[in-house]
Design an enzyme around this catalytic site. Structure first.
Site: not given
Ligand code: CO
Length: 216
Positions: A46, A42, A44, A101, A98
């Site tokens: 993090r 992803c 993302d 999400c 994750h």
């Molecule tokens: Co995500």
């Protein structure tokens, strides 16, 4: 002076530290990359791919998008996959989602969000596929997290079903596809049990991986 000078400064000191610790590091990488793994994760912030599996530059080939999707018409993702499998000859493709999400959470709702709805449609289709199982999870966060897991398994299966992976398996190239999920809250990765290295194993591995806990 650039408003991003602080990042350029960090880059200078990072390059200097690496250079001092391993003078051959950059010259070696400049000649070639030989990663053993392709990571599909992803976007993302993090979930930084290299960092969470402790790999250095040159050791992990990476593709990231919103909610780690492998869409059969996405030329971007498929080009990465083709290059990784046919040129770099990676031995592992890891689809890593994750928990929590945002893309999956958005797909769980029906609110119109604009352009990204077309992208999230792929996750909404998975939600529809598992509607009954998801409806039985009363807690909203847990429901999103289960859809995060199912999404990873479906995307890993999509990787297996591409003609890129199918052809690699047919010619006997060692290539294993994995479905993982990362916990932002504890930094730990869970193996979702879909680890496929031959076409003959795909159906059964997928059946077990998507089965609700204890029902395989
Ligand atoms: Co995500």
């Amino acid at each position: 002076m650039s408003s991003l000078q602080h990042l350029l400064d960090k880059n200078r000191s990072w390059a200097q530290e690496v250079q001092q610790a391993r003078p051959d590091f950059f010259p070696t990488l400049a000649r070639q990359q030989q990663p053993d793994y392709l990571w599909i994760g992803c976007a993302d912030s993090r979930v930084p791919a290299n960092q969470i599996v402790g790999l250095l530059p040159g050791e992990l080939f990476v593709h990231r998008n919103v909610a780690n999707l492998v869409v059969h018409t996405d030329l971007n993702c498929l080009s990465v996959l083709q290059f990784a499998v046919e040129v770099l000859k990676v031995e592992h493709v890891i689809v890593c989602g994750h928990y929590g999400c945002g893309g999956v959470a958005a797909a769980m709702g029906d609110q119109e969000l604009g352009l990204i709805d077309s992208w999230l449609r792929h996750i909404r289709d998975i939600r529809a596929q598992y509607l009954k199982e998801l409806a039985e999870i009363p807690d909203k966060d847990k429901r999103v997290n289960r859809l995060c897991e199912l999404n990873v398994i479906e995307q890993a299966r999509n990787v297996c079903c591409t003609n890129i992976v199918q052809k690699a398996w047919r010619r006997g190239q060692p290539l294993q596809v994995h479905g993982w999920i990362y916990g932002i809250q504890d930094g730990l990765i869970n193996d979702l049990g879909l680890n496929v290295s031959r076409q003959e194993d795909l159906h059964e591995a997928y059946r077990i991986a998507v089965a609700p806990f204890g029902q395989a």
